[in-house]
Design an enzyme around this catalytic site. Structure first.
Site, PDB file in Angstrom:
ATOM      1  N   ASP A   9       0.841  -1.194   0.000  1.00 30.30           N
ATOM      2  CA  ASP A   9       0.000   0.000   0.000  1.00 30.30           C
ATOM      3  C   ASP A   9       0.879   1.248   0.000  1.00 30.30           C
ATOM      4  OD1 ASP A   9      -1.832   2.081   1.804  1.00 30.30           O
ATOM      5  OD2 ASP A   9      -3.005   0.781   0.503  1.00 30.30           O
ATOM      6  N   GLU A  38       1.496  -0.331  -5.081  1.00 29.42           N
ATOM      7  CA  GLU A  38       0.547   0.739  -5.317  1.00 29.42           C
ATOM      8  C   GLU A  38       1.402   1.993  -5.506  1.00 29.42           C
ATOM      9  OE1 GLU A  38      -3.584   1.584  -3.192  1.00 29.42           O
ATOM     10  OE2 GLU A  38      -1.940   2.512  -2.089  1.00 29.42           O
TER      11      GLU A  38
END
Length: 300
Positions: A9, A38
């Site tokens: 993330d 990400e």
């Protein structure tokens, strides 16, 4: 532990110390593990799509935005869609990276579900308690003529076709397709595009009301992709003839001629086709994307 890989993330934060990215590929065990980034974070220079090292894959939000803009809002042209179908080579083709560097997706945990993309024009996040100020305001969505669920047969058919067009585009593009859980059963969040705080029926999978026809359609797309290896190429499309065969890809104008440079910039052109040369032990692939009636047709 039978873990195939990890998604990091806000992984762009890790690029502030590039040694971390190298270190992650050093242990022999991690060299066989899928590492997915990400490619953004909250830093002012936090958008690093395409900047990760070989061995990493990245969430390709350019695929999401351009595909939705083509099918739903007409904010992009056929050239941008073709780039996404070809694996976004202008983003990922460097340092020996393959098309698998891009993780293509239509929706993820943030934003509308697939169904909500075609039944809501605006976000409806009132239940989150922030006065509908939270969540992204530009979702490339279209309500097909009526906000929310409709009983109009024409609107329902339009929604049905658009969901299938989006899913088909995802499954025939070069790169790695990612399908958000629940899209295969027609899940809705009632227009809420920021449901992280909702641990209730709004965010749960509604199995009793699953769309069985949509599930079967996606299963067919997965079989289609598995049958044709030219949809899962390990190398980039070039458009150049090979020594023993035709070009790996030919892009066709609806007039029946190959596309020319000017065609790719047209915002009036809503139809084009790509023809992929067969790979060993496969059939020929012929794919058409047609926006005039917002449909997609794919077949051998």
């Amino acid at each position: 532990m039978h873990v195939d890989g990890f998604r990091f993330d806000l992984a762009a934060a890790l690029t502030r110390d590039s040694a971390f990215l190298h270190a992650k590929r050093q242990p022999p065990l991690l060299q066989r593990v899928k590492l997915i980034a990400e490619p953004w974070d909250i830093d002012p220079d936090g958008y690093h799509l395409g900047h990760f090292l070989p061995g990493w894959s990245e969430r390709n939000d350019r695929f999401r935005d351009d595909v939705l803009a083509f099918w739903l809002t007409h904010e992009t042209n056929v050239g941008q869609l073709a780039q996404r179908l070809a694996g976004s080579s202008e983003i990922f083709r460097f340092a020996g990276r393959a098309p698998q560097a891009g993780i293509n997706f239509i929706t993820e945990h943030d934003g509308f579900t697939l169904r909500d993309l075609v039944i809501y024009q605006q976000k409806h996040n009132e239940a989150n308690g922030e006065g509908n100020r939270d969540g992204h305001g530009h979702n490339f969505s279209w309500n097909c003529g009526e906000e929310g669920d409709s009983a109009d047969p024409q609107i329902l058919e339009r929604c049905r076709r658009l969901q299938r067009a989006l899913l088909s585009t995802l499954l025939i593009a070069q790169g790695v397709p990612m399908l958000q859980s629940g899209n295969e059963i027609g899940r809705t969040q009632d227009g809420n595009n920021n449901a992280y705080c909702q641990d209730n029926a709004l965010s749960w999978l509604d199995w009793p009301h699953a769309d069985g026809e949509l599930t079967a359609f996606i299963a067919g797309l997965v079989d289609f992709r598995r049958y044709f290896p030219q949809l899962r190429r390990r190398g980039w499309l070039t458009g150049e003839p090979s020594t023993d065969g035709p070009a790996d890809v030919v892009w066709w104008h609806p007039a029946g001629r190959p596309m020319c440079p000017a065609d790719w910039q047209s915002r009036k052109l809503g139809t084009f086709a790509l023809q992929l040369a067969p790979l060993p032990l496969s059939g020929a692939g012929f794919i058409e994307c047609r926006k005039g009636s917002r449909s997609a047709r794919f077949g051998p």
